[in-house]
Enzyme design. Structure first.
Site, short mmCIF file in Angstrom:
data_model
loop_
_atom_site.label_atom_id
_atom_site.label_comp_id
_atom_site.label_asym_id
_atom_site.label_seq_id
_atom_site.Cartn_x
_atom_site.Cartn_y
_atom_site.Cartn_z
N LYS A 79 0.86 -1.18 0.00
CA LYS A 79 0.00 0.00 0.00
C LYS A 79 0.90 1.23 0.00
O LYS A 79 2.07 1.16 0.40
CB LYS A 79 -0.84 -0.01 1.29
N GLY A 181 -23.09 4.88 -1.80
CA GLY A 181 -22.03 5.26 -2.72
C GLY A 181 -21.94 4.31 -3.90
O GLY A 181 -22.92 3.63 -4.26
N VAL A 183 -20.24 1.35 -4.59
CA VAL A 183 -20.45 -0.10 -4.41
C VAL A 183 -21.86 -0.37 -3.93
O VAL A 183 -22.54 -1.27 -4.44
CB VAL A 183 -19.41 -0.69 -3.41
N ALA A 184 -22.32 0.42 -2.96
CA ALA A 184 -23.67 0.20 -2.41
C ALA A 184 -24.72 0.27 -3.52
O ALA A 184 -25.64 -0.56 -3.55
CB ALA A 184 -23.96 1.25 -1.34
P1 NAD Z 1 -17.98 5.77 -1.99
O1 NAD Z 1 -17.17 6.91 -1.46
O2 NAD Z 1 -18.53 5.82 -3.37
O3 NAD Z 1 -19.23 5.51 -1.01
C1 NAD Z 1 -19.17 5.60 0.36
C2 NAD Z 1 -20.47 6.26 0.82
O4 NAD Z 1 -20.56 6.15 2.24
C3 NAD Z 1 -20.54 7.76 0.49
O5 NAD Z 1 -21.72 8.02 -0.24
C4 NAD Z 1 -20.54 8.42 1.86
O6 NAD Z 1 -21.30 9.62 1.89
C5 NAD Z 1 -21.18 7.34 2.71
N1 NAD Z 1 -20.93 7.44 4.14
C6 NAD Z 1 -19.80 7.83 4.79
N2 NAD Z 1 -19.99 7.76 6.11
C7 NAD Z 1 -21.25 7.29 6.30
C8 NAD Z 1 -22.01 6.99 7.45
N3 NAD Z 1 -21.53 7.14 8.69
N4 NAD Z 1 -23.26 6.51 7.28
C9 NAD Z 1 -23.79 6.35 6.06
N5 NAD Z 1 -23.09 6.62 4.91
C10 NAD Z 1 -21.85 7.10 5.05
O7 NAD Z 1 -17.08 4.48 -1.75
P2 NAD Z 1 -17.19 3.04 -2.43
O8 NAD Z 1 -16.17 2.94 -3.50
O9 NAD Z 1 -18.61 2.73 -2.71
O10 NAD Z 1 -16.67 2.11 -1.24
C11 NAD Z 1 -17.50 1.79 -0.13
C12 NAD Z 1 -16.70 0.98 0.89
O11 NAD Z 1 -16.24 -0.23 0.28
C13 NAD Z 1 -15.44 1.69 1.41
O12 NAD Z 1 -15.23 1.29 2.75
C14 NAD Z 1 -14.34 1.12 0.54
O13 NAD Z 1 -13.09 1.17 1.19
C15 NAD Z 1 -14.81 -0.31 0.37
N6 NAD Z 1 -14.29 -0.95 -0.85
C16 NAD Z 1 -14.55 -0.40 -2.06
C17 NAD Z 1 -14.04 -1.02 -3.20
C18 NAD Z 1 -14.34 -0.48 -4.58
O14 NAD Z 1 -14.14 -1.21 -5.56
N7 NAD Z 1 -14.81 0.76 -4.71
C19 NAD Z 1 -13.27 -2.21 -3.09
C20 NAD Z 1 -13.04 -2.75 -1.83
C21 NAD Z 1 -13.56 -2.10 -0.70
#
Ligand code: NAD
Length: 353
Positions: A79, A181, A183-184
């Site tokens: 990392k 976000g 992934v969700a």
């Molecule tokens: P993203 O930034 O698109 O989405 C994260 C969302 O969480 C944002 O909309 C943010 O406003 C919201 N958020 C933050 N704090 C919050 C809270 N307390 N309550 C409710 N919502 C809250 O990120 P993403 O790429 O969708 O990633 C989501 C998670 O998955 C992260 O933890 C990331 O590290 C993990 N992840 C992502 C990937 C990927 O491919 N993008 C891969 C592995 C792990």
């Protein structure tokens, strides 16, 4: 640029680079390359001090070793972090200096996107090193990993449902998703398609509105209320450390399975989930779709989406073995995951001796 290596027990190489001309202050940690070159994202964060940046890069690099070991990406764990305010650091000259620091490791570390590091930043890094993944499809990369992470997560939720509740179908299941976000959103698409009932939340109102417009049937709750939702699956897809002393007693679910990294505040919280009868899908197994996808850029023939999808379909098998080991030994699933990952590394080291 001043480059020096730190002695950090358990790590193959930890490199610190500072560059007065561009303001770069960065660490790269290579935890383990037994299984291949270390691949992990570049995080840009306004850490309180260098110590905090170093602690974070070590923790994250080690996590990448275990994630890649179980996902069988043929990669090791590493990392990088840039210590600094993203608004100041995300400048071409600083990012190009970061590229030179990465290049100094001659391919033992390969970078990718992470928090505050977007595709346009990687493009700058790419100008001074070729050891960059995650660029767009047009540029020969694998593009946005989000849909792939979400797909693996969806398949992982099904495997966890099967193990805990005896049926992999999401039909009629209630799933509470924290975050709306990238992934969700893709995950919720798949869950609804499979017949689930979804409750969601986000701290960003625009994200909530976007998801509401896409799926009017989703129920929204205020961010803090998500822990109290009575559901089959709580899916953390926002931040880390959300399973902690404050939230754990409130959970009313059978399963915790989501994409967020480092969901457990401490290892003890894995044991506490187990005591409560909640099955936890270890985060670095269920969220490996993104690393699997980006890792496919390094295949001999170049990136192949079909190969990535086939590989991601193995995530349920990895979860199944983890749950079985946990049940057999009477240990939390997070501990079983670590045991499996370390076993894979040990076996590989033994054949290399
Ligand atoms: P993203 O930034 O698109 O989405 C994260 C969302 O969480 C944002 O909309 C943010 O406003 C919201 N958020 C933050 N704090 C919050 C809270 N307390 N309550 C409710 N919502 C809250 O990120 P993403 O790429 O969708 O990633 C989501 C998670 O998955 C992260 O933890 C990331 O590290 C993990 N992840 C992502 C990937 C990927 O491919 N993008 C891969 C592995 C792990």
């Amino acid at each position: 640029m001043k480059i020096h290596d730190l002695d950090c027990p358990g790590f193959e190489c930890v490199r610190h680079g500072t560059d007065e001309d561009t303001g770069l202050n960065a660490f790269i940690a290579i935890h383990d390359t037994t299984l291949g070159p270390a691949l992990g994202g570049l995080r840009i964060w306004p850490y309180a001090d260098e110590e905090a940046g170093l602690r974070d890069v070590l923790r994250l690099a080690e996590g990448m070793t275990y994630k890649s070991a179980i996902a069988k990406t043929g990669l090791g764990g590493g990392k990088a972090v840039i210590v600094g305010d993203p608004a100041k650091v995300r400048r071409p000259e600083t990012l190009q200096a970061m590229g030179r620091l990465i290049d100094s490791l001659e391919g033992r570390y390969i970078t990718a996107e992470d928090v505050n590091c977007r595709i346009e930043d990687l493009r700058e890094v790419r100008k001074t090193t070729r050891f960059v993944t995650g660029l767009s499809r047009e540029e020969g990369g694998s593009g946005n990993p989000g849909p792939f992470t979400a797909h693996g997560c969806y398949l992982g939720i099904k495997a966890t449902l099967e193990h805990r509740l005896g049926d992999p179908s999401c039909k009629g299941r209630h799933i509470a998703v924290q975050g709306a976000g990238t992934v969700a959103t893709y995950l919720i698409d798949a869950l609804l398609e499979d017949g689930a009932r979804v409750t969601a939340c986000d701290i960003a109102e625009d994200r909530v509105e976007r998801l509401r417009a896409r799926h009017p049937q989703v129920t929204f709750v205020p961010p803090d209320a998500i822990y109290d939702v009575e559901c089959d699956v709580f899916a953390p897809c926002a931040l880390g450390a959300v399973i902690n002393d404050d939230t754990l007693p409130r959970l009313r679910c059978a399963i915790v399975a989501g994409s967020a990294n480092n969901q457990l505040a401490t290892v003890a919280h894995g044991a506490m989930l187990r005591e409560k009868g909640i099955l936890y899908a270890p985060d670095y197994i269920i969220n490996a779709g993104g690393i699997i996808n980006v890792g496919c850029e390094l295949l001999p023939g170049g990136y192949d989406e079909e190969a990535a999808r086939r590989h991601i379909e193995e995530i349920p098998l990895a979860l199944k073995s983890t749950f079985e080991l946990a049940a057999e030994k009477g240990i939390p699933s997070a501990e079983a995951a670590l045991e499996i990952a370390r076993g894979i590394l040990e076996a590989a080291r033994a054949t290399q001796r």
